[in-house]
Write a protein that holds these residues in place. Structure first.
Motif, PDB file in Angstrom:
ATOM      1  N   ASP A 122      19.282   1.942  -6.087  1.00  0.00           N
ATOM      2  CA  ASP A 122      18.067   2.150  -6.881  1.00  0.00           C
ATOM      3  C   ASP A 122      17.677   0.862  -7.618  1.00  0.00           C
ATOM      4  O   ASP A 122      16.492   0.505  -7.704  1.00  0.00           O
ATOM      5  CB  ASP A 122      18.265   3.283  -7.879  1.00  0.00           C
ATOM      6  CG  ASP A 122      18.326   4.657  -7.217  1.00  0.00           C
ATOM      7  OD1 ASP A 122      17.930   4.761  -6.036  1.00  0.00           O
ATOM      8  OD2 ASP A 122      18.770   5.617  -7.882  1.00  0.00           O
ATOM      9  N   ARG A 123      18.684   0.164  -8.142  1.00  0.00           N
ATOM     10  CA  ARG A 123      18.408  -1.102  -8.824  1.00  0.00           C
ATOM     11  C   ARG A 123      17.892  -2.142  -7.823  1.00  0.00           C
ATOM     12  O   ARG A 123      16.960  -2.910  -8.125  1.00  0.00           O
ATOM     13  CB  ARG A 123      19.665  -1.610  -9.521  1.00  0.00           C
ATOM     14  CG  ARG A 123      19.420  -2.836 -10.411  1.00  0.00           C
ATOM     15  CD  ARG A 123      20.656  -3.267 -11.163  1.00  0.00           C
ATOM     16  NE  ARG A 123      21.692  -3.823 -10.319  1.00  0.00           N
ATOM     17  CZ  ARG A 123      22.840  -3.214 -10.026  1.00  0.00           C
ATOM     18  NH1 ARG A 123      23.116  -2.025 -10.539  1.00  0.00           N
ATOM     19  NH2 ARG A 123      23.730  -3.796  -9.243  1.00  0.00           N
ATOM     20  N   ARG A 126      14.274  -1.480  -7.208  1.00  0.00           N
ATOM     21  CA  ARG A 126      13.436  -1.896  -8.343  1.00  0.00           C
ATOM     22  C   ARG A 126      13.259  -3.417  -8.371  1.00  0.00           C
ATOM     23  O   ARG A 126      12.159  -3.921  -8.619  1.00  0.00           O
ATOM     24  CB  ARG A 126      14.046  -1.419  -9.664  1.00  0.00           C
ATOM     25  CG  ARG A 126      13.948   0.077  -9.895  1.00  0.00           C
ATOM     26  CD  ARG A 126      14.224   0.431 -11.346  1.00  0.00           C
ATOM     27  NE  ARG A 126      15.505  -0.077 -11.817  1.00  0.00           N
ATOM     28  CZ  ARG A 126      16.650   0.592 -11.705  1.00  0.00           C
ATOM     29  NH1 ARG A 126      16.679   1.791 -11.123  1.00  0.00           N
ATOM     30  NH2 ARG A 126      17.774   0.077 -12.171  1.00  0.00           N
ATOM     31  N   LEU A 127      14.349  -4.134  -8.103  1.00  0.00           N
ATOM     32  CA  LEU A 127      14.261  -5.593  -8.108  1.00  0.00           C
ATOM     33  C   LEU A 127      13.341  -6.092  -6.995  1.00  0.00           C
ATOM     34  O   LEU A 127      12.522  -6.994  -7.201  1.00  0.00           O
ATOM     35  CB  LEU A 127      15.657  -6.205  -7.955  1.00  0.00           C
ATOM     36  CG  LEU A 127      16.603  -6.046  -9.150  1.00  0.00           C
ATOM     37  CD1 LEU A 127      18.000  -6.512  -8.789  1.00  0.00           C
ATOM     38  CD2 LEU A 127      16.084  -6.820 -10.358  1.00  0.00           C
ATOM     39  N   ALA A 129      10.892  -4.521  -5.705  1.00  0.00           N
ATOM     40  CA  ALA A 129       9.516  -4.133  -6.023  1.00  0.00           C
ATOM     41  C   ALA A 129       8.853  -5.098  -6.998  1.00  0.00           C
ATOM     42  O   ALA A 129       7.618  -5.123  -7.113  1.00  0.00           O
ATOM     43  CB  ALA A 129       9.488  -2.716  -6.583  1.00  0.00           C
ATOM     44  N   LYS A 130       9.641  -5.914  -7.699  1.00  0.00           N
ATOM     45  CA  LYS A 130       9.052  -6.876  -8.628  1.00  0.00           C
ATOM     46  C   LYS A 130       8.271  -7.970  -7.912  1.00  0.00           C
ATOM     47  O   LYS A 130       7.451  -8.658  -8.528  1.00  0.00           O
ATOM     48  CB  LYS A 130      10.152  -7.536  -9.479  1.00  0.00           C
ATOM     49  CG  LYS A 130      10.769  -6.622 -10.527  1.00  0.00           C
ATOM     50  CD  LYS A 130      11.789  -7.405 -11.351  1.00  0.00           C
ATOM     51  CE  LYS A 130      12.332  -6.575 -12.496  1.00  0.00           C
ATOM     52  NZ  LYS A 130      13.263  -7.360 -13.346  1.00  0.00           N
TER      53      LYS A 130
END
Length: 400
Positions: A122-123, A126-127, A129-130
């Motif tokens: 999940d992390r 998210r990374l 997606a930045k």
């Protein structure tokens, strides 16, 4: 003097990581810290890169020390932080970095592995997606995550593994080939349900197998193998369903009429194992389960593609012991089967233990102790004693 480069430093870390000594991880990390310190103080122009840090993660992932997984995770998170600060590609964790940690969770921490693996992925999502160039989660990352769920004690592991599969399929249908599920993905999800087979898990495994079969070769992207069938047979064996034997034998029959896949030894043995764990209450049901076990064994013996191994024989003895009360004709059956097992060199401790459970002491002694030639009060009736004294021809063809 010649300054060591990244390969030189990395080679020393890899040597420690693969050395097998008790303090390997500490020494690998010590080398990493020395490398970092020399860079920071200007004594070296070479700084630790992704390969070096992933190598030390690998060392911690195989360490037996308390807190080893936390140390591996800390290295990965530092890599993520350093990359975001510097945008230096040589510091960016890659798919191997993530897979190293996720796989370590699955192997070493079964109680919280899947949750920690899910948090890591999940992390990673998210990374990425930045839009800063962080590593993109790939199929191998998701496969490793699904494998963590397949080995989890979480009662919802099957649902969570299947949710990931559904997401991957949806992404692929939307045009993203990077996370297209492969056979490993499907088999990991099947295993997640097989390991939670009661309460509907076997049915879900069957439905996923049927879904796989409904896809064209182009849609799947891989050819079927017998592995997925074997997992679903295993699921039925663990389901506790009174119709599990019929379901398992039905899968075997489906394989027998296919031209592209043939049942293997594991398929036949798993059907027999399903029979051994028949849960119905009626004597007719037990008789039918025993008939299926014997019929399956005879099919295996006649197969051109497979042959019985020690697991097959031991499981068949287990089925006979559980599904029938001992009678004289059963004694002849056990004699015949054990002599066949001996002739094929497939006798091991599992076979002997299940044979002992299936027959009276006098018959077990006749087939083993007396056959070997141990006599009188000095005869060692323990399984380990029989294994030690039996001829080497009895176990000459054992598989690992």
């Amino acid at each position: 003097s010649v300054e060591p480069n990244e390969k030189s430093w990395g080679g020393v870390m890899l040597a420690w990581a693969t050395s097998g000594v008790g303090n390997a991880a500490e020494n690998a990390e010590r080398v990493l810290r020395n490398m970092e310190e020399m860079y920071q103080t200007g004594k070296s122009s070479v700084r630790p890169n992704t390969i070096c840090m992933t190598t030390v993660m690998r060392a911690w992932s195989t360490s037996r020390q308390d807190g080893a997984l936390d140390k591996a995770e800390a290295i990965l998170m530092k890599m993520e932080e350093d990359y975001e600060k510097t945008r230096d590609e040589s510091l960016r964790p890659n798919a191997i970095s993530y897979v190293t940690l996720i796989d370590a969770f699955a192997r070493k921490d079964p109680n919280t592995a899947a949750a920690r693996a899910q948090t890591t992925v999940d992390r990673m999502i998210r990374l990425y997606a930045k839009g800063l160039g962080h590593a993109r989660p790939s199929r191998i990352v998701f496969n490793t995550l699904v494998n963590s769920w397949s080995r989890s004690n979480d009662p919802d592991a099957g649902l969570k593994a299947e949710k990931i599969l559904n997401w991957m399929e949806a992404q692929y249908e939307a045009g993203d080939d990077y996370v297209k599920p492969d056979e490993i993905t499907f088999c990991n999800v099947l295993n997640a349900w097989a390991n939670n087979a009661r309460g509907g898990g076997a049915e879900r495994a069957q439905q996923i197998l049927d879904h796989m079969e409904s896809l064209s070769l182009e849609e799947r992207g891989f050819r079927h193998s017998v592995i997925s069938y074997n997992i679903v047979v295993k699921a039925w064996g663990r389901s506790g369903r009174p119709d599990a034997v019929q379901r398992a034998e039905g899968l075997l029959r489906r394989l027998e009429v296919r031209e592209d896949i043939q049942p293997d030894t594991t398929t036949f043995s798993s059907v027999i194992n399903c029979c051994a764990y028949y849960t119905g209450d009626f004597s007719d049901g037990k008789k039918e389960a025993l008939d299926v076990a014997l019929r399956t064994f005879n099919k295996l013996c006649s197969s051109d593609q497979a042959r019985p191994n020690q697991i097959t024989y031991g499981t068949l003895f287990k089925a006979i012991g559980k599904l029938s009360e001992y009678r004289d004709n059963q004694g002849e059956l056990l004699r015949t089967l054990f002599h066949k097992c001996v002739a094929s060199g497939q006798v091991d401790g599992f076979v002997l233990a299940q044979l002992r459970s299936a027959c009276p002491p006098s018959l077990f002694e006749e087939l083993t102790i007396k056959e070997i030639g141990m006599k009188g009060s000095v005869a060692d009736t323990r399984i380990v004693g029989i294994l030690d004294k039996m001829p080497t021809t009895w176990n000459r063809n054992l598989i690992d």
